[in-house]
Write a protein that holds these residues in place. Structure first.
Motif, short mmCIF file in Angstrom:
data_model
loop_
_atom_site.label_atom_id
_atom_site.label_comp_id
_atom_site.label_asym_id
_atom_site.label_seq_id
_atom_site.Cartn_x
_atom_site.Cartn_y
_atom_site.Cartn_z
N ALA A 15 29.79 27.07 39.34
CA ALA A 15 28.44 26.73 38.90
C ALA A 15 27.91 27.73 37.89
N ALA A 16 28.14 29.03 38.15
CA ALA A 16 27.64 30.05 37.24
C ALA A 16 28.60 30.38 36.12
N ALA A 17 29.87 29.91 36.24
CA ALA A 17 30.90 30.19 35.24
C ALA A 17 31.07 31.69 35.03
N THR A 18 31.12 32.41 36.15
CA THR A 18 31.30 33.86 36.10
C THR A 18 32.54 34.26 36.88
N THR A 19 33.12 35.39 36.49
CA THR A 19 34.32 35.90 37.14
C THR A 19 34.04 37.29 37.69
N ALA A 20 34.56 37.54 38.91
CA ALA A 20 34.38 38.84 39.53
C ALA A 20 35.69 39.28 40.17
N LEU A 21 35.97 40.58 40.12
CA LEU A 21 37.19 41.13 40.69
C LEU A 21 36.87 41.86 41.99
N GLY A 22 37.83 41.87 42.91
CA GLY A 22 37.64 42.55 44.18
C GLY A 22 38.92 43.23 44.61
N SER A 23 38.86 43.95 45.72
CA SER A 23 40.04 44.64 46.24
C SER A 23 40.77 43.78 47.25
N THR A 24 40.06 43.31 48.28
CA THR A 24 40.65 42.41 49.29
C THR A 24 39.61 41.37 49.70
N LEU A 25 40.11 40.27 50.23
CA LEU A 25 39.24 39.21 50.70
C LEU A 25 40.01 38.38 51.71
N VAL A 26 39.37 38.03 52.83
CA VAL A 26 40.02 37.24 53.88
C VAL A 26 39.47 35.81 53.80
#
Length: 369
Positions: free
Chosen positions: A226-237
């Motif tokens: 919806a927002a057309a944004t990208t975000a990076l992370g370390s871990t996600l379950v």
């Protein structure tokens, strides 16, 4: 002489040798031609990966050749049958054999015996070589001809193109290795969907492992639609309701499993109350498929008889070829219907074989016996 199914030992060996040589010649020709065409299409994708070269092209050919040989062996037996019988007819050898008191079935007996041996070899070749080539090539294609992840503890090694559902959300992986809690997914994509079915968020990660519960994505890249944004992370379950047992059941490729492994997989699916029609049809076809080589001398036998000087030899060869190719069309259609549940699995795998066995016997008896 009429009471013996086989002719003399000398004649049996002579006909069997002619047949085997022609089967091998036709099979090698088909595999080389089709492999060359296949390499023209795949070489560009293989060489597009940095570090790939001639060794990788030869590796691809070594994996693809067993698949082509397995698929086109029955066609080779059919064409070899027509070539052998037409040659014998043109040289009046069939006339000499019938004048010596041999029946049509006795003339065909050495070819049928050879075809039965080819069927046995085909079954063993499929189980020991083709299934492994299927698994390795699919995993390599899933990795886009790059490095294949190391095999895990699972009996099936690397599996590719895994798709799983967690409610309305979807977890996909390019490859899967290991089994149970040691499963490792690579090339992972998590699709989070709204109640309407529209994808709200897409998360990509190079690797995922079991987090008890759920699956831990390493270095995820989240894309908000919806927002057309990208975000990076370390871990996600994600996928906390997905268990290793569910993944083991859903990540099954019947073409990459041996006859006995597929039997165990079917039992596991049935114990879990899952649909098994497609796998059951392929399980039965592991037996009926190689036996199709046994039908080819019978379906092509119409080319052996009738006077070569009558001008109908070419027509007879065309009829024999049409019968053989009609079997493959019906067999593929029945297997597809069995996979979708239209036919019972046993009927889908065996009905074409027995139908054309009766058809070939009827044609032979009505015209030659």
């Amino acid at each position: 002489m009429q009471l013996d199914f086989f002719p003399s030992r000398t004649l049996t060996l002579y006909l069997a040798k002619l047949f085997v040589v022609r089967i091998l010649a036709v099979l090698i020709m088909l595999v080389l031609v089709l492999l060359a065409l296949d390499l023209l299409a795949a070489t560009g994708d293989i060489l597009a990966v940095p570090g790939n070269g001639q060794a990788e092209i030869l590796h691809y050919a070594s994996l693809r050749a067993p698949q082509l040989a397995s698929r086109f062996l029955p066609y080779s037996v059919l064409l070899a049958t027509l070539i052998t019988l037409v040659t014998l007819n043109q040289n009046s050898e069939v006339v000499a054999m019938k004048a010596a008191g041999l029946s049509a079935h006795q003339v065909l007996a050495p070819l049928l015996l050879t075809a039965a041996l080819v069927s046995g070899v085909s079954f063993g070749f499929n189980e020991r070589i083709v299934t492994r080539a299927n698994a390795t090539l699919k995993a390599w294609e899933a990795a886009e001809y790059g490095a294949i992840p190391p095999k895990g503890a699972g009996p099936d090694g690397v599996r590719s193109n895994v798709y799983l559902t967690d409610g309305r959300n979807i977890l996909s992986a390019a490859t899967l290795t290991g089994a149970g809690e040691n499963i490792m997914l690579t090339g992972v994509t998590w699709y989070e969907r709204a109640a309407s079915g529209i994808i709200r968020e897409q998360i990509r990660a190079p690797r995922a492992t079991f987090a008890a519960p759920g699956w831990k994505l390493e270095n995820p890249e989240r894309f908000d639609v919806a927002a057309a944004t990208t975000a990076l992370g370390s871990t996600l379950v994600v996928g906390k309701t997905l268990t290793p047992e569910q993944i083991d059941l859903q990540a099954v490729d019947p073409d990459s499993q041996s006859f006995w492994q597929l039997s165990e997989t079917i039992n596991a699916f049935e114990a879990a109350g899952r649909r098994t029609e497609e796998m059951r049809a392929k399980w039965w076809h592991r037996l009926s498929g190689p036996l199709s080589a046994l039908l080819m001398p019978l379906l092509g036998s119409v080319a052996a008889f009738g006077l070569a000087r009558s001008g109908q030899l070419f027509v007879r060869a065309i009829i024999g070829m049409a019968l053989g190719f009609a079997y493959f069309v019906v067999d593929n259609a029945a297997l597809a219907m069995g996979s979708f549940g239209g036919y019972p699995p046993f009927l889908a795998a065996w009905a074409p074989f027995f139908l054309f066995l009766l058809l070939g016997e009827t044609v032979l008896i009505r015209t030659e016996e």
